[in-house]
Design a protein around this motif. Sequence first.
Motif, mmCIF file in Angstrom:
data_model
loop_
_atom_site.group_PDB
_atom_site.id
_atom_site.type_symbol
_atom_site.label_atom_id
_atom_site.label_comp_id
_atom_site.label_asym_id
_atom_site.label_seq_id
_atom_site.Cartn_x
_atom_site.Cartn_y
_atom_site.Cartn_z
ATOM 1 N N ILE A 50 0.835 -1.201 0.000
ATOM 2 C CA ILE A 50 0.000 0.000 0.000
ATOM 3 C C ILE A 50 0.868 1.249 0.000
ATOM 4 O O ILE A 50 0.606 2.212 -0.731
ATOM 5 N N SER A 51 1.909 1.250 0.825
ATOM 6 C CA SER A 51 2.776 2.431 0.908
ATOM 7 C C SER A 51 3.441 2.719 -0.430
ATOM 8 O O SER A 51 3.659 3.882 -0.786
ATOM 9 N N ARG A 52 3.738 1.682 -1.182
ATOM 10 C CA ARG A 52 4.399 1.858 -2.482
ATOM 11 C C ARG A 52 3.414 2.260 -3.568
ATOM 12 O O ARG A 52 3.731 3.108 -4.420
ATOM 13 N N GLU A 54 -0.101 3.146 -3.147
ATOM 14 C CA GLU A 54 -1.191 4.076 -2.837
ATOM 15 C C GLU A 54 -0.720 5.301 -2.064
ATOM 16 O O GLU A 54 -1.450 6.280 -1.976
ATOM 17 N N GLY A 55 0.450 5.215 -1.474
ATOM 18 C CA GLY A 55 0.944 6.326 -0.669
ATOM 19 C C GLY A 55 1.075 5.929 0.788
ATOM 20 O O GLY A 55 0.270 5.156 1.314
ATOM 21 N N THR A 56 2.085 6.478 1.443
ATOM 22 C CA THR A 56 2.376 6.068 2.815
ATOM 23 C C THR A 56 1.276 6.464 3.796
ATOM 24 O O THR A 56 1.103 5.823 4.832
ATOM 25 N N SER A 57 0.512 7.516 3.475
ATOM 26 C CA SER A 57 -0.543 7.954 4.390
ATOM 27 C C SER A 57 -1.754 7.025 4.374
ATOM 28 O O SER A 57 -2.624 7.133 5.247
ATOM 29 N N GLN A 58 -1.801 6.107 3.388
ATOM 30 C CA GLN A 58 -2.961 5.223 3.229
ATOM 31 C C GLN A 58 -2.761 3.837 3.836
ATOM 32 O O GLN A 58 -3.620 2.969 3.708
ATOM 33 N N VAL A 59 -1.634 3.642 4.501
ATOM 34 C CA VAL A 59 -1.285 2.309 5.006
ATOM 35 C C VAL A 59 -2.348 1.742 5.945
ATOM 36 O O VAL A 59 -2.607 0.534 5.948
ATOM 37 N N TYR A 60 -2.985 2.610 6.739
ATOM 38 C CA TYR A 60 -3.932 2.132 7.750
ATOM 39 C C TYR A 60 -5.390 2.187 7.282
ATOM 40 O O TYR A 60 -6.298 2.033 8.093
ATOM 41 N N ASP A 61 -5.580 2.394 5.974
ATOM 42 C CA ASP A 61 -6.930 2.371 5.408
ATOM 43 C C ASP A 61 -7.429 0.925 5.368
ATOM 44 O O ASP A 61 -6.870 0.084 4.652
ATOM 45 N N LEU A 62 -8.481 0.629 6.123
ATOM 46 C CA LEU A 62 -8.953 -0.755 6.237
ATOM 47 C C LEU A 62 -9.438 -1.321 4.917
ATOM 48 O O LEU A 62 -9.252 -2.518 4.639
ATOM 49 N N GLU A 63 -10.062 -0.512 4.089
ATOM 50 C CA GLU A 63 -10.541 -1.011 2.800
ATOM 51 C C GLU A 63 -9.374 -1.375 1.886
ATOM 52 O O GLU A 63 -9.424 -2.381 1.161
ATOM 53 N N LEU A 64 -8.325 -0.557 1.918
ATOM 54 C CA LEU A 64 -7.143 -0.885 1.120
ATOM 55 C C LEU A 64 -6.449 -2.129 1.671
ATOM 56 O O LEU A 64 -5.993 -2.986 0.896
ATOM 57 N N GLN A 65 -6.359 -2.238 2.983
ATOM 58 C CA GLN A 65 -5.769 -3.442 3.570
ATOM 59 C C GLN A 65 -6.568 -4.676 3.155
ATOM 60 O O GLN A 65 -5.991 -5.718 2.808
ATOM 61 N N TYR A 229 7.232 10.202 7.650
ATOM 62 C CA TYR A 229 7.071 9.145 6.655
ATOM 63 C C TYR A 229 5.625 9.017 6.184
ATOM 64 O O TYR A 229 5.367 8.928 4.981
ATOM 65 N N SER A 230 4.682 9.007 7.125
ATOM 66 C CA SER A 230 3.289 8.735 6.743
ATOM 67 C C SER A 230 2.381 9.949 6.875
ATOM 68 O O SER A 230 1.202 9.879 6.501
ATOM 69 N N GLY A 231 2.895 11.053 7.407
ATOM 70 C CA GLY A 231 2.075 12.237 7.561
ATOM 71 C C GLY A 231 1.101 12.117 8.722
ATOM 72 O O GLY A 231 1.003 11.075 9.378
ATOM 73 N N LEU A 232 0.378 13.202 8.964
ATOM 74 C CA LEU A 232 -0.576 13.219 10.062
ATOM 75 C C LEU A 232 -1.679 12.190 9.864
ATOM 76 O O LEU A 232 -2.131 11.549 10.829
#
Length: 404
Positions: A50-52, A54-65, A229-232
């Motif tokens: 996801i970080s690669r 979709e972007g590092t800020s999206q790592v904790y997006d449950l739908e993307l996970q 790294y991942s932003g706010l």
Amino acid sequence: MLKIRWFRVLLITVVLVLAITYPILWLKMLNDPVQYTGTDYVPFYAASQISRNEGTSQVYDLELQRKYEENLGNFVIQPEDVRIFLNPPFIIPLANLVSKPDFRTSLILWELVNFLILLLGTYLLFNLLNSYFSWKILLVFLAGIITFFPAYKSLIIGQNSAILLFGAIMLFIGTVEKKDWMAGLGLAIITVRPHIALPLALPFLFNRKRIFYWFLAGAAFLGLISLGYSGLDGVKGFLEMLLVSGSGSNSTTGENSMVNLIGILLRLFPGASIEIVHLLGWGAYILSIGYLCYYWKNSFTIGGKQISVAVLITTITVPHIHMHDLVLWILPLTMILLITMGRKDISLIAASIPWWVSFAFLICFFSPILEAIIPYILYCLLFFLIIRPEKLKLLKRSKAGGIS
């Protein structure tokens, strides 16, 4: 003499059993797609992808996970069954280093990285113990640490408990050797499990405050790395995942299999209200923090014994912990060995305890019934050895002292 021989025969037998069983279980896992795609490495891999992509800020997006985990397993995952990524953002760059297009290759590389961290922590213990014990004692003990079952389980399932252990070893050594900077930075590394770091860090507000200040500095540094790294949004996402885990709403948190008070209550009272169980579990967690602060304030000195007590209390009251994070028990095991310093007749026995504990855990691995019993017997024995070593029959054979 006969007892010593039988002891050594049994110890060698345990060593051989573990030496044979460990690689068999690991190879079996690697050759079974169902097993290796069911490891705890899945959320690490998904977070890296996801970080690669979709972007590092999206790592904790449950739908993307959920999307990336479905692509990996090639089957539909319900929202409550997503294996959430429960690690702070500063872990993601490390996961990215070994993330390859092939999942199994990535898993092996991740296991290798964590094994190297385990070796590094073991080396720190070697430096601590080298002046006090013979090479034979060191070999038995340190080999037992490298093959300690919770550490092995963490490796085989793709967890990162080796990082937790490395920070804990720094905390232990820094406290014992009066290196406040080392102890504080070790606590900062333990924030890889924030719920474990909190009860170990707060007591230092009441004794050895410099360690707490070093902890704040180290935690702030790691926090800045995470923010950069991942932003706010990424940091907020991580905090939201902690809340999801704490609520028990996600099935993959595996509360029924936890080795803490919450896990015990759920197994003893399967029909109990989950809200009441959580209330009792979190209540015990908060009370344990209060007790540890009181214990620190009223202790003349803070050393290995106090750290060992804090670790043992934390591992039973913390709201989320599985067997692989019992790598923390290596600290009280090290303290038990230090207690026998100058007692050559029992140092070998103390050095071999990690092997016996690992063998007991291995039995639990094959028996769910024993898994609900043996860890708590071991817990009580370790606690007793730390709190009242003078009452043990073995220790009465000598009046020599060790490190407190």
